[in-house]
Design a protein around this motif. Structure first.
Motif, PDB file in Angstrom:
ATOM      1  N   ILE A 234       0.863  -1.193   0.000  1.00 12.42           N
ATOM      2  CA  ILE A 234       0.000   0.000   0.000  1.00 12.42           C
ATOM      3  C   ILE A 234       0.891   1.232   0.000  1.00 12.42           C
ATOM      4  O   ILE A 234       1.906   1.257   0.704  1.00 12.42           O
ATOM      5  N   GLN A 236       2.496   4.437   1.153  1.00 12.57           N
ATOM      6  CA  GLN A 236       2.674   4.879   2.528  1.00 12.57           C
ATOM      7  C   GLN A 236       3.192   6.317   2.557  1.00 12.57           C
ATOM      8  O   GLN A 236       4.102   6.675   1.811  1.00 12.57           O
ATOM      9  N   SER A 240       1.387  10.030   9.394  1.00 12.75           N
ATOM     10  CA  SER A 240      -0.056   9.803   9.300  1.00 12.75           C
ATOM     11  C   SER A 240      -0.840  11.102   9.419  1.00 12.75           C
ATOM     12  O   SER A 240      -1.946  11.226   8.899  1.00 12.75           O
ATOM     13  N   ALA A 261       4.079  10.197  -0.900  1.00 12.64           N
ATOM     14  CA  ALA A 261       3.775   8.824  -0.502  1.00 12.64           C
ATOM     15  C   ALA A 261       4.654   7.885  -1.312  1.00 12.64           C
ATOM     16  O   ALA A 261       4.924   8.123  -2.495  1.00 12.64           O
ATOM     17  N   ASP A 263       5.504   3.799  -2.569  1.00 10.27           N
ATOM     18  CA  ASP A 263       4.954   2.467  -2.783  1.00 10.27           C
ATOM     19  C   ASP A 263       6.128   1.570  -3.131  1.00 10.27           C
ATOM     20  O   ASP A 263       6.846   1.824  -4.108  1.00 10.27           O
ATOM     21  N   GLY A 327      -3.373   4.432   0.148  1.00 17.87           N
ATOM     22  CA  GLY A 327      -2.795   4.891   1.397  1.00 17.87           C
ATOM     23  C   GLY A 327      -3.453   6.218   1.798  1.00 17.87           C
ATOM     24  O   GLY A 327      -3.941   6.953   0.938  1.00 17.87           O
TER      25      GLY A 327
END
Length: 872
Positions: A234, A236, A240, A261, A263, A327
């Motif tokens: 996924i 990332q 977060s 992000a 992958d 994600g």
């Protein structure tokens, strides 16, 4: 030969010898033996003598093969002539035997020789390729999966060709070798643990093959195992939750944050696309935008801290695998406050108008103050401008009361424009204001006020009933009913004494209009009856309770020349004046003067010198001032007669010495005129009998009983004239000196008075003074009364009246202009420099005394004094 080969060669020789004995020669030589190595000694094995090998030409013949051994020269030994490679000569065949023919000439003989080339471990195992690439899919390839491998080969034979395999250490792979005599050995690469491309995309292993030779030789092959990607990862984000702070005045297009992000997959499985999926609040979709490829979030709209202080954004990162993997991350955008909002002021409640008698602390209005900013930008300071008479009191945060701090006065300020100002604590600070109009309601707290405490009004006598005398104006600073004024006369003791001796109220003479304050005459005024009328006018407003203001009015009746002079009877009482009858002269005088002619009698002695008084004409005028100021003239005979009359004294004296030619009797027509406009007059006929000196004395002794009306005898006139002349001259000198001194003092005082404000009737605050002149005979000074300083024969009558009310000055009242009402014609200016001087008691007494001297037979007529350039 190397020492290691020694035992082997001995063994071969022994074998050959045994072979020859048995009938066949066999030699064995290891491969890769050095050139020159003796394989066997043929002469001995063939039974030849030494030297026979060379003579008989012993040689080796190969059958279609390259000769690797040959017979050495004279010794005849079989030696290695070139490299022997068993693998080249025999391959994998075992044993490797070469058949040779040894040819011997002289005689020709052929001997078969078998040469065996023995194997040595001179070849290492060899794989078909040095590197083998293998592709294995991650995740989908389960542990236990087998992948066949091609084994190595060894050119050697026997034990030198027996191979074993080893694999470099790996947690994911192992080797599986299956021996099969029929199919040969089978070699497999077995997966022992699932692969993860993201952990190790390529595995490099070394496969080693080892033979069993002494020493053992090895061969290697590299196994390159590529792990094929599967969409098992996924995308990332490295966080977060992302937190960003932006000032609310950030311009559109500004970069908010750049997201990244990752992958671990590759290819389409690792291609990431960004999107905004969830927002709070929903309006954020119009504020932010994201670049689908780069992950940059930029500001699309305007930020407003006061509307939204925090945005919660959710960003999705999706790959393009099948199925795609997603994600997620959160982006918190905190909007920082900027001082972009001015304070706001609102009037929530307003209690107006405010009574002017409201007490201090009265709440006028309730206000709400707010600032949409926060922190120091939202802290607001409030105040009132101007600061008085109102102030602010804080009730609680953001709420204020506008309260009364000082007493109000509607007459001074009827309405206040109050400005409530607010300023925040930002940098730079912002301000706002709100205007509040506070009207002040009236309370009946002001009494009507006249512009003057004392009004001086001049009215001509004989005015018509209802004639306007003056207009009184009282101002009331209040409004509406509280300021509506009505006027009235106050009857409490105000009035005047009439000529009949009774007391008449002021309302019988004047009246005032209740609405306009117009003062008008109820009846015609007669100066001879009433000279001064003082009364009080009240102004009452319509408030509750009503308030009263008053003013004193001094009405002076101005004399008109409405009375002709009248001749007076003699002082001791005598016959009534007998009109002169007959004669053209009397008729002509009467026609000329327009009045009656009176006949008077007097005696004069022959030879009387010039200037001797023979008679005195006495007359009086009921008017005052110039209207009563009389002058005497001889009407007949005209020209140079023997007698003359004093212009102002009325004394008839000789103009020259009397002679017999003048006749026994002289008839004089004397005209008595006043100074009014038009002038009025009376005439008297004086008959002067000329007698001898003794007769004149006898006639003078009995003049009191026998003289005609209005006649002063010669003896009486002579004695009185002589005595009065000497005393009058002395007093005249004294009076002139006194008057000169007082005049200098008066001029100084007058100069000081001219510097002070001068007021006219109905407009000044100081009391006015009226100066009026009356008939000749006496001068007097009066403060509401008259006193006679010198009275001649007959009834005394003032001919200079100085009126000074001597009232206290009125209270200070603000002047109020009123251009709508004009002054009536009866109001005259009465305050002048002369009036100011005459109001001084010392000067007035001296002046009146001097005038009295003049009136009492002074050789200077009063006109001389009256015509002096007195200051006005």
């Amino acid at each position: 030969m190397d020492a290691s080969w020694g035992p082997a060669v001995c063994l071969v020789v022994l074998v050959q010898m045994w072979a020859l004995v048995s009938g066949q020669v066999r030699y064995s030589v290891p491969e890769e033996a050095k050139v020159g190595t003796v394989v066997g000694r043929l002469p001995q094995e063939l039974g030849l003598e030494a030297g026979d090998a060379e003579e008989r030409r012993l040689r080796v013949v190969w059958q279609g093969q390259r000769a690797s051994v040959e017979v050495s020269g004279a010794s005849g030994a079989l030696v290695v002539s070139s490299r022997l490679d068993r693998e080249e000569l025999c391959g994998k065949s075992a044993p490797c035997s070469l058949r040779l023919e040894v040819l011997l000439e002289r005689p020709l003989r052929v001997f078969p020789v078998e040469l065996e080339v023995t194997d040595i471990n001179d070849n290492a195992p060899l794989f078909p390729v040095a590197r083998k690439n293998i592709s294995i899919a991650e995740v989908t390839t389960v542990p236990g999966s087998r992948f066949p491998l091609e084994g190595a080969s060894d050119a050697d034979i026997g034990a030198n060709a027996q191979l074993s395999y080893t694999l470099s250490p790996s947690e994911h792979f192992r080797l599986d070798l299956q021996k099969n005599d029929e199919d040969g050995d089978s070699l497999f690469l077995v997966l022992t643990k699932a692969l993860d491309r993201e952990t190790a995309p390529v595995h490099r292993l070394v496969l080693t093959a080892s033979d069993e030779g002494r020493p053992s030789l090895t061969g290697t092959m590299e196994l390159v195992i590529a792990v094929l990607d599967a969409n098992d990862n996924i995308p990332q984000f490295n966080q977060s939750v992302y937190k960003v702070q932006l000032p609310e005045n950030t311009e559109r297009g500004a970069l908010v944050i750049k997201l990244n992000a990752t992958d671990l997959d590759e290819g389409t499985n690792g291609n990431i696309v960004y999107s905004l999926q969830k927002l709070f609040p929903q309006e954020g979709r119009e504020v932010f935008e994201i670049d689908r490829k780069s992950g940059e979030i930029r500001l699309r709209g305007d930020l407003d801290f006061e509307d939204v202080g925090l945005y919660r954004l959710q960003v999705d990162a999706g790959d393009q695998g099948n199925p795609p993997q997603l994600g997620h991350c959160k982006v918190l955008v905190e909007v920082l406050d900027v001082n972009d909002n001015a304070p706001e002021v609102w009037v929530t409640s307003l209690s107006v108008p405010v009574p002017e008698d409201a007490s201090v602390g009265t709440v006028v209005a309730l206000l709400s103050v707010s600032d949409r900013d926060s922190g120091a930008n939202g802290r607001v300071r409030c105040w009132v401008w101007p600061s008085s008479p109102f102030g602010l009191e804080s009730r609680f945060a953001g709420s204020y009361s506008l309260v009364l701090r000082e007493a109000l006065d509607r007459e001074r300020v009827s309405a206040y424009e109050v400005e409530v100002r607010a300023e925040d604590s930002g940098q730079p600070s912002l301000r706002a204001s709100r205007g509040v109009r506070v009207p002040v309601s009236d309370v009946n707290d002001n009494a009507p006020s006249f512009s003057q405490a004392v009004y001086t009004v001049l009215a001509r006598e004989n005015n018509a009933a209802g004639a306007e005398l003056a207009r009184l104006l009282a101002r009331d600073s209040d409004e509406a009913e509280n300021g509506r004024v009505s006027y009235s006369l106050w009857e409490g003791g105000a009035g005047a004494a009439s000529s009949g001796g009774g007391w008449r109220p002021a309302s019988s003479y004047v009246s005032v209009d209740a609405d306009s304050g117009l003062l008008w005459a109820v009846q015609p005024l007669d100066y001879e009856e009433l000279q001064v009328l003082q009364f009080e006018v009240r102004a009452v407003d319509a408030g509750e309770p009503p308030l009263i203001g008053n003013a004193t009015v001094q009405l002076f009746v101005v004399d008109e020349n409405d009375n002709a002079p009248m001749l007076l009877p003699p002082p001791g009482g005598g016959p009534v004046l007998i009109p002169f009858v007959g004669g053209v002269v009397g008729a002509s005088v009467e026609a000329a003067t327009g009045s009656e002619s009176e006949t008077l009698w007097a005696w004069a002695a022959w030879g009387a010198p010039a200037g001797q008084v023979v008679a005195k004409i006495r007359a009086v005028d009921a008017d005052s001032g110039y209207n009563a100021w009389l002058r005497y003239e001889v009407w007949e005979p005209r020209g140079k007669g023997p007698f003359r009359v004093g212009l102002y004294s009325g004394e008839v004296s000789t103009a020259r010495a009397l002679e017999e030619a003048d006749g026994p009797r002289q008839r004089l027509v004397i005209v008595v005129r006043d100074h009014g406009e038009p002038s009025r007059s009376a005439t008297a006929t004086l008959s002067v009998s000329l007698v001898e000196g003794g007769e004149a004395a006898l006639s003078g002794a009995g003049s009191s009983s026998s003289s005609g009306p209005g006649v002063l005898s010669v003896a009486e006139g002579g004695l009185s004239a002589g005595a009065a002349s000497s005393s009058a001259n002395v007093w005249l000198v004294v009076a002139i000196c006194a008057v000169s001194s007082v005049l200098v003092l008066a001029l100084v005082l007058y100069g000081a008075a001219r510097c002070a404000p001068r007021a006219a009737v109905l407009s000044g605050a100081a009391p006015a003074t009226l100066v009026c002149a009356s008939e000749v005979g006496s001068w007097s000074y009066s403060q509401r009364q008259s006193r006679s300083l010198c009275v001649a024969e007959g009834a005394g009558k003032s001919d200079l009246m100085v009126f000074s009310p001597n009232l206290p000055p009125p209270p200070a009242v603000p002047a109020v202009k009123d251009t709508s009402q004009t002054q009536p014609p009866a109001l005259l200016d009465t305050v002048s420099g002369a009036a100011f001087l005459f109001s001084l008691p010392a000067f007035s007494l001296t002046f009146n005394f001097f005038l009295a001297l003049i009136a009492c037979d002074s050789p200077f007529p009063p006109s001389i004094f009256l015509r002096l350039p007195w200051p006005v």
